[in-house]
Design an enzyme around this catalytic site. Structure first.
Site, PDB file in Angstrom:
ATOM      1  N   GLN A  17     -47.797  44.373  46.944  1.00 16.34           N
ATOM      2  CA  GLN A  17     -47.356  43.501  48.046  1.00 16.34           C
ATOM      3  C   GLN A  17     -48.378  42.486  48.554  1.00 16.34           C
ATOM      4  O   GLN A  17     -48.052  41.325  48.780  1.00 16.34           O
ATOM      5  CB  GLN A  17     -46.888  44.365  49.240  1.00 16.34           C
ATOM      6  CG  GLN A  17     -46.314  43.528  50.354  1.00 16.34           C
ATOM      7  CD  GLN A  17     -45.864  44.301  51.583  1.00 16.34           C
ATOM      8  OE1 GLN A  17     -45.729  43.735  52.647  1.00 16.34           O
ATOM      9  NE2 GLN A  17     -45.614  45.592  51.462  1.00 16.34           N
ATOM     10  N   GLU A 139     -51.053  49.771  52.288  1.00 13.07           N
ATOM     11  CA  GLU A 139     -50.734  49.303  53.642  1.00 13.07           C
ATOM     12  C   GLU A 139     -51.191  50.227  54.775  1.00 13.07           C
ATOM     13  O   GLU A 139     -51.958  49.842  55.654  1.00 13.07           O
ATOM     14  CB  GLU A 139     -49.210  49.091  53.730  1.00 13.07           C
ATOM     15  CG  GLU A 139     -48.667  48.813  55.112  1.00 13.07           C
ATOM     16  CD  GLU A 139     -49.053  47.445  55.644  1.00 13.07           C
ATOM     17  OE1 GLU A 139     -48.940  46.468  54.902  1.00 13.07           O
ATOM     18  OE2 GLU A 139     -49.464  47.359  56.821  1.00 13.07           O
ATOM     19  N   ASP A 168     -50.741  44.526  54.232  1.00 16.68           N
ATOM     20  CA  ASP A 168     -50.413  43.837  52.976  1.00 16.68           C
ATOM     21  C   ASP A 168     -50.068  42.373  53.213  1.00 16.68           C
ATOM     22  O   ASP A 168     -50.794  41.471  52.817  1.00 16.68           O
ATOM     23  CB  ASP A 168     -49.216  44.521  52.307  1.00 16.68           C
ATOM     24  CG  ASP A 168     -49.627  45.784  51.564  1.00 16.68           C
ATOM     25  OD1 ASP A 168     -50.807  45.903  51.210  1.00 16.68           O
ATOM     26  OD2 ASP A 168     -48.762  46.644  51.345  1.00 16.68           O
ATOM     27  N   GLY A 247     -50.971  41.648  76.668  1.00 18.34           N
ATOM     28  CA  GLY A 247     -51.564  40.530  77.402  1.00 18.34           C
ATOM     29  C   GLY A 247     -51.735  40.860  78.872  1.00 18.34           C
ATOM     30  O   GLY A 247     -51.584  42.003  79.293  1.00 18.34           O
ATOM     31  N   GLY A 248     -52.024  39.853  79.652  1.00 24.57           N
ATOM     32  CA  GLY A 248     -52.283  40.064  81.072  1.00 24.57           C
ATOM     33  C   GLY A 248     -51.030  40.179  81.923  1.00 24.57           C
ATOM     34  O   GLY A 248     -51.128  40.345  83.138  1.00 24.57           O
TER      35      GLY A 248
HETATM   36  N1  CAO Z   1     -53.118  43.537  30.874  1.00 25.29           N
HETATM   37  C1  CAO Z   1     -53.852  44.644  30.672  1.00 25.29           C
HETATM   38  N2  CAO Z   1     -54.228  45.479  31.681  1.00 25.29           N
HETATM   39  C2  CAO Z   1     -53.820  45.150  32.924  1.00 25.29           C
HETATM   40  C3  CAO Z   1     -53.044  44.018  33.192  1.00 25.29           C
HETATM   41  C4  CAO Z   1     -52.691  43.180  32.093  1.00 25.29           C
HETATM   42  N3  CAO Z   1     -51.964  42.083  32.265  1.00 25.29           N
HETATM   43  N4  CAO Z   1     -52.800  43.970  34.516  1.00 25.29           N
HETATM   44  C5  CAO Z   1     -53.388  45.050  35.056  1.00 25.29           C
HETATM   45  N5  CAO Z   1     -54.008  45.767  34.100  1.00 25.29           N
HETATM   46  C6  CAO Z   1     -54.783  46.997  34.278  1.00 25.29           C
HETATM   47  C7  CAO Z   1     -55.985  46.808  35.161  1.00 25.29           C
HETATM   48  O1  CAO Z   1     -57.000  46.182  34.432  1.00 25.29           O
HETATM   49  C8  CAO Z   1     -56.294  48.235  35.550  1.00 25.29           C
HETATM   50  O2  CAO Z   1     -56.952  48.862  34.447  1.00 25.29           O
HETATM   51  P1  CAO Z   1     -58.312  49.748  34.594  1.00 25.29           P
HETATM   52  O3  CAO Z   1     -58.035  50.739  35.675  1.00 25.29           O
HETATM   53  O4  CAO Z   1     -58.433  50.342  33.241  1.00 25.29           O
HETATM   54  O5  CAO Z   1     -59.408  48.829  34.947  1.00 25.29           O
HETATM   55  C9  CAO Z   1     -54.913  48.860  35.619  1.00 25.29           C
HETATM   56  O6  CAO Z   1     -54.019  47.935  34.985  1.00 25.29           O
HETATM   57  C10 CAO Z   1     -54.336  49.157  36.975  1.00 25.29           C
HETATM   58  O7  CAO Z   1     -54.860  48.392  38.007  1.00 25.29           O
HETATM   59  P2  CAO Z   1     -55.042  48.982  39.473  1.00 25.29           P
HETATM   60  O8  CAO Z   1     -56.071  50.060  39.451  1.00 25.29           O
HETATM   61  O9  CAO Z   1     -55.272  47.860  40.397  1.00 25.29           O
HETATM   62  O10 CAO Z   1     -53.582  49.608  39.784  1.00 25.29           O
HETATM   63  P3  CAO Z   1     -53.189  50.970  40.523  1.00 25.29           P
HETATM   64  O11 CAO Z   1     -51.701  51.002  40.437  1.00 25.29           O
HETATM   65  O12 CAO Z   1     -53.915  52.140  40.021  1.00 25.29           O
HETATM   66  O13 CAO Z   1     -53.635  50.722  42.053  1.00 25.29           O
HETATM   67  C11 CAO Z   1     -53.660  49.598  44.199  1.00 25.29           C
HETATM   68  C12 CAO Z   1     -52.852  49.971  42.931  1.00 25.29           C
HETATM   69  C13 CAO Z   1     -52.792  48.654  45.009  1.00 25.29           C
HETATM   70  C14 CAO Z   1     -53.960  50.864  44.994  1.00 25.29           C
HETATM   71  C15 CAO Z   1     -54.972  48.894  43.782  1.00 25.29           C
HETATM   72  O14 CAO Z   1     -54.669  47.833  42.944  1.00 25.29           O
HETATM   73  C16 CAO Z   1     -55.792  48.394  44.965  1.00 25.29           C
HETATM   74  O15 CAO Z   1     -56.445  49.140  45.686  1.00 25.29           O
HETATM   75  N6  CAO Z   1     -55.802  47.056  45.166  1.00 25.29           N
HETATM   76  C17 CAO Z   1     -56.602  46.416  46.182  1.00 25.29           C
HETATM   77  C18 CAO Z   1     -56.028  46.592  47.547  1.00 25.29           C
HETATM   78  C19 CAO Z   1     -54.608  46.122  47.650  1.00 25.29           C
HETATM   79  O16 CAO Z   1     -54.262  45.005  47.385  1.00 25.29           O
HETATM   80  N7  CAO Z   1     -53.763  47.018  48.139  1.00 25.29           N
HETATM   81  C20 CAO Z   1     -52.413  46.645  48.548  1.00 25.29           C
HETATM   82  C21 CAO Z   1     -51.414  46.937  47.581  1.00 25.29           C
HETATM   83  S1  CAO Z   1     -49.856  46.648  48.282  1.00 25.29           S
HETATM   84  O17 CAO Z   1     -49.577  47.975  49.204  1.00 25.29           O
END
Ligand code: CAO
Length: 416
Positions: A17, A139, A168, A247-248
């Site tokens: 998001q 979030e 988010d 607010g106030g």
């Molecule tokens: N081709 C190949 N690999 C890809 C890719 C693509 N096009 N797009 C993504 N990937 C891979 C990434 O490189 C990552 O691989 P590694 O872990 O091996 O480095 C993997 O996919 C997953 O990425 P991720 O760790 O970001 O995803 P997740 O689902 O495990 O985590 C989240 C999700 C949101 C917790 C994490 O991305 C995060 O903390 N983001 C930052 C904070 C944020 O934006 N949070 C809000 C999210 S909305 O609620």
């Protein structure tokens, strides 16, 4: 009319998001947003909270309007080559992966600058540099870490998260401002720069009045808080204060006619000092205008429960819309508690394009929130979200510059 960000090309590596809300805003303003997704998988939200089997979820469709989708495996060698070309051809790259994910792919900020010194590289992470910089964050974690949860909820009750996605979508909005600011700066400097926004920081920015109150607390009780009129202990930190106005001008949520059966038959009522006499008249308490306990804002503070009890006795005889109709001409600020159903059906919001009906080839028509920011000379029509990889071929051809044979080879290798 041209769109404000026409000609700006965004390499959109965002998912879930926070990041997608940022790039959606830029797309609404006319940027060409190229959403890069893993082949065969795509943004995880495509499959989350589905209401219709095998069709992109509303979660995805409502966060990814006006974008193009390319599938690309950025961990594959051929995929990396294509990715480098995309970095060369784009103005802005946006990502919200877990910390370190792009570095692990081989695309550190230093490497990106080498490829394209004009690139603006924008990231969202849960936390800024420090003890928690490596944490994954969603979030509600951000709401808790940013001070929102500890200051939201009933006085004396447990911490609460809010339905507004301030972690988010709030951080996405902050990042979008960072990006356009960096684009403006690039006009003079000729160089790109790194733009970072931590969700904790974004939430705290939206909670700054609570940090204000933390400091006021050192100088005495927060007299407008419900704790003051009820003789409750404030403790050491800004407490939760139910629906007290931040607010106030003291305000609360009050029952309206029909509240017994309708969970949203409530109004927010603000006892703005400037119109106190009007409040007294409308609720049938004209004697309060001269009464020493009620005549001034200071005098009323210890009696706010009594004040709002009397106002509620009046609001309960009216619907939330009647309260609005009666109070607005008297300049008394009130707001009906609108349900999502009422908002979805509101003709005024449809007319301004804030609520829009969108047609999707697989799911049919659905409602979405359009661009809440209106520019007089830059229209912002809402277009449906792309299917997974819908624009892969055209982007590889027109942006990356691959021939039909090269595209075929990349597909055979599984790079796209
Ligand atoms: N081709 C190949 N690999 C890809 C890719 C693509 N096009 N797009 C993504 N990937 C891979 C990434 O490189 C990552 O691989 P590694 O872990 O091996 O480095 C993997 O996919 C997953 O990425 P991720 O760790 O970001 O995803 P997740 O689902 O495990 O985590 C989240 C999700 C949101 C917790 C994490 O991305 C995060 O903390 N983001 C930052 C904070 C944020 O934006 N949070 C809000 C999210 S909305 O609620």
């Amino acid at each position: 009319m041209t769109k404000a960000l026409e000609g700006v090309r965004i390499l959109d590596m965002t998912h879930v998001q926070s990041g997608p809300t940022c790039t959606q805003l830029l797309a609404w303003f006319g940027a060409d947003v190229i959403k890069v997704e893993r082949p065969g998988v795509g943004d995880a939200t495509r499959g989350q909270l589905r209401d219709i089997p095998d069709v992109d979820s509303l979660y995805f469709t409502m966060l990814n309007h006006n974008k193009r989708s390319i599938t690309l495996n950025t961990k594959d060698d051929k995929g990396k080559e294509i990715f480098v070309k995309l970095i060369e051809k784009c103005d802005v790259m946006v990502e919200n992966f877990a910390p370190g994910a792009l570095d692990r792919m081989g695309f550190s900020w230093e490497r990106i600058q080498e490829i394209n010194p004009r690139m603006i590289y924008a990231s969202i992470k849960g936390f800024g540099p420090g003890d928690y910089e490596d944490c994954k964050v969603y979030e509600n974690v951000a709401q808790c870490a940013g001070g929102s949860a500890s200051t939201t909820g009933e006085a004396g009750g447990i911490p609460m998260v809010t339905g507004a996605q301030i972690g988010d979508s709030g951080t996405g909005l902050h990042l979008a401002l960072g990006i356009v600011t960096a684009l403006y700066h690039r006009e003079q400097s000729g160089k790109g720069q790194r733009v970072e926004c931590a969700m904790q920081d974004g939430v705290l920015n939206l909670c700054r009045v609570k940090l204000r109150d933390q400091q006021r607390l050192a100088h005495g009780p927060l007299r407008e808080y419900v704790h003051f009129s009820r003789g409750m202990d404030f403790g050491e930190a800004t407490p939760r204060a139910g629906n007290d106005s931040g607010g106030g001008q003291p305000g609360r949520i009050l029952k309206c006619k029909g509240w017994e059966n309708d969970p949203d038959a409530y109004t927010y009522f603000i006892t703005q000092a400037a119109v106190w006499k009007n409040v007294c008249d409308v609720i049938g308490k004209p004697e309060w205008k001269e009464n020493a306990d009620y005549a001034t804002p200071e005098a009323r503070l210890p009696h706010l429960d009594k004040v709002f009890e009397a106002i509620e006795a009046w609001t309960m005889t009216k619907t939330k819309f009647e309260v609005m109709e009666l109070c607005n001409p008297l300049n008394i600020p009130v707001g009906p508690i609108l349900s999502m159903k009422e908002i979805a059906e509101d003709p005024a919001l449809r007319k301004t394009g804030t609520v829009v009906e969108i047609d999707h080839p697989e799911r049919g028509s659905y409602l979405s929130v359009g661009n809440p920011i209106k520019l007089s000379d830059s229209p912002s029509d809402v277009e449906r979200s792309p299917l997974l990889g819908e624009h892969t071929d055209e982007i590889l051809k027109d942006v990356v510059g691959l021939s039909d044979e090269e595209i075929k080879a990349a597909k055979e290798e599984g790079a796209v």
